[in-house]
Write an enzyme that holds these catalytic residues in place. Structure first.
Site, short mmCIF file in Angstrom:
data_model
loop_
_atom_site.label_atom_id
_atom_site.label_comp_id
_atom_site.label_asym_id
_atom_site.label_seq_id
_atom_site.Cartn_x
_atom_site.Cartn_y
_atom_site.Cartn_z
N ASP A 52 0.84 -1.20 0.00
CA ASP A 52 0.00 0.00 0.00
C ASP A 52 0.88 1.25 0.00
OD1 ASP A 52 0.88 -0.20 2.58
OD2 ASP A 52 -1.09 -0.13 3.52
N SER A 53 2.20 1.06 -0.02
CA SER A 53 3.11 2.18 -0.26
C SER A 53 2.87 2.76 -1.66
CB SER A 53 4.57 1.75 -0.09
OG SER A 53 4.83 0.56 -0.82
N ASP A 91 -1.01 -6.08 -0.24
CA ASP A 91 -1.49 -5.46 1.00
C ASP A 91 -2.99 -5.26 0.98
OD1 ASP A 91 0.61 -5.11 2.76
OD2 ASP A 91 1.24 -3.21 1.87
N LYS A 121 -1.28 -9.49 2.69
CA LYS A 121 -0.59 -9.06 3.91
C LYS A 121 -1.49 -8.05 4.61
CE LYS A 121 3.19 -6.11 3.82
NZ LYS A 121 2.69 -4.92 4.54
N GLU A 123 -1.75 -5.54 8.44
CA GLU A 123 -1.04 -5.01 9.59
C GLU A 123 -1.76 -5.36 10.89
OE1 GLU A 123 -0.44 -0.79 9.02
OE2 GLU A 123 0.65 -1.11 7.13
N GLU A 190 8.77 -4.13 10.68
CA GLU A 190 9.21 -2.84 10.15
C GLU A 190 9.76 -1.97 11.27
OE1 GLU A 190 6.48 -0.99 7.47
OE2 GLU A 190 7.62 0.89 7.39
O1 KIV Z 1 3.53 -1.13 1.63
C1 KIV Z 1 4.71 -1.47 1.71
O2 KIV Z 1 5.56 -1.16 0.85
C2 KIV Z 1 5.11 -2.26 2.87
C3 KIV Z 1 6.58 -2.46 3.09
C4 KIV Z 1 7.15 -1.24 3.68
C5 KIV Z 1 6.85 -3.67 3.90
O3 KIV Z 1 4.28 -2.70 3.60
#
Ligand code: KIV
Length: 272
Positions: A52-53, A91, A121, A123, A190
């Site tokens: 989600d980055s 994510d 994934k 959180e 992280e």
């Molecule tokens: O969204 C992302 O890029 C991440 C990484 C920083 C692990 O979750």
């Protein structure tokens, strides 16, 4: 040159657990589009995270919160079309799993069905347990994410190192053990102290992938645009830049502008 101990034609969640058992480190990078994912996969990166980055590096938002499930599915399906070998983890974005386990499952199913991804994934530790169990029960592999969890940035108030105090460190260790116990195939840690990350990696048999978590873990992940030096204003200590693409690309584009203005481009060989 690859330092891989064994050639894997296709990476699965089981491959990652085997890699940890065999002491082989796992490489993971983010990607959000077809062209970049093709390069990342061709380079032999084991896991591609459609993170989600994307909210930051693709859309220019300050945080990861605004990106939507539809947008994540769009990025993930572009990445999926590019890959031959890597495992694709996507994510679950903010707001797509926090309210209840049924919603979490619905979101995970949409990602798997509409993008063709291999795993999701999300959180959180104890607070996400029921949602993770629900997703796992549907046969969808889940990767956990502990430590600095950017979707909670407004609760933390800062992107500084997490779990420096004993109480938070203890909670994180318990969460990691719980995530393994309920069936997660791996965990991203992280921005936590290297000593704590190593302890966690040694206490579970599923792979621990670190970002800003030192080298005592089972693998590393970086945001692609950061490690290529495209995002030149972001320089946390953990980030190694393998290229300086911001400058290289700027130079190339400036040269293009000059060539167009001076009528150096196109030349005789570059036209029909
Ligand atoms: O969204 C992302 O890029 C991440 C990484 C920083 C692990 O979750």
């Amino acid at each position: 040159m690859s330092s891989a101990k064994k050639e894997y034609k296709r990476i699965t969640v089981k491959t990652l657990v085997d890699m940890k058992a065999n002491g082989e480190k796992i490489s993971m990078l983010t990607a959000y589009d077809y062209t970049m994912a093709k390069i990342v996969d061709g380079a032999g990166v084991d896991v591609i995270l459609v993170g989600d980055s994307a909210s930051n590096v693709m859309a220019g938002h300050e945080t990861t919160l605004p990106i939507t499930l539809d947008q994540m599915i769009y990025h993930a399906s572009s990445v999926i079309r590019a890959i031959d070998r890597a495992l694709i983890v996507v994510d679950l974005p903010f707001g797509s799993y926090q309210s209840d386990p049924k919603e979490a499952l619905r979101s995970a199913i949409r990602i798997m069905k509409e993008s063709g991804a291999h795993a999701v994934k999300l959180e959180g530790g104890k607070e996400a347990k029921e949602s993770i169990k629900r997703i796992l029960n549907a046969g969808i592999p889940v990767m956990g994410h502990l430590g600095l969890t950017p979707q909670s940035i407004y609760k933390f108030g800062t992107y500084t190192v997490r779990a420096k105090e004993e109480e938070e460190a203890q909670r994180l260790k318990e969460d990691a053990i719980m995530l393994e116990k309920i069936g997660c195939f791996g965990i991203v840690l992280e921005k936590i102290p290297a000593k704590l990350a190593k302890e966690v990696a040694e206490s579970v048999s599923i792979p621990i992938i670190g970002i800003g978590a030192g080298n005592g873990v089972d693998g590393q992940v970086l945001v692609l645009h950061d490690m290529l030096g495209m995002t030149h204003e972001f320089h946390p200590r953990f980030l190694r830049r393998y290229l300086n693409l911001y400058e290289d690309m700027t130079r190339a584009m400036q040269q293009y502008v000059a060539d167009v203005k001076n009528m150096d481009f196109p030349n005789d060989d570059e036209q029909y």
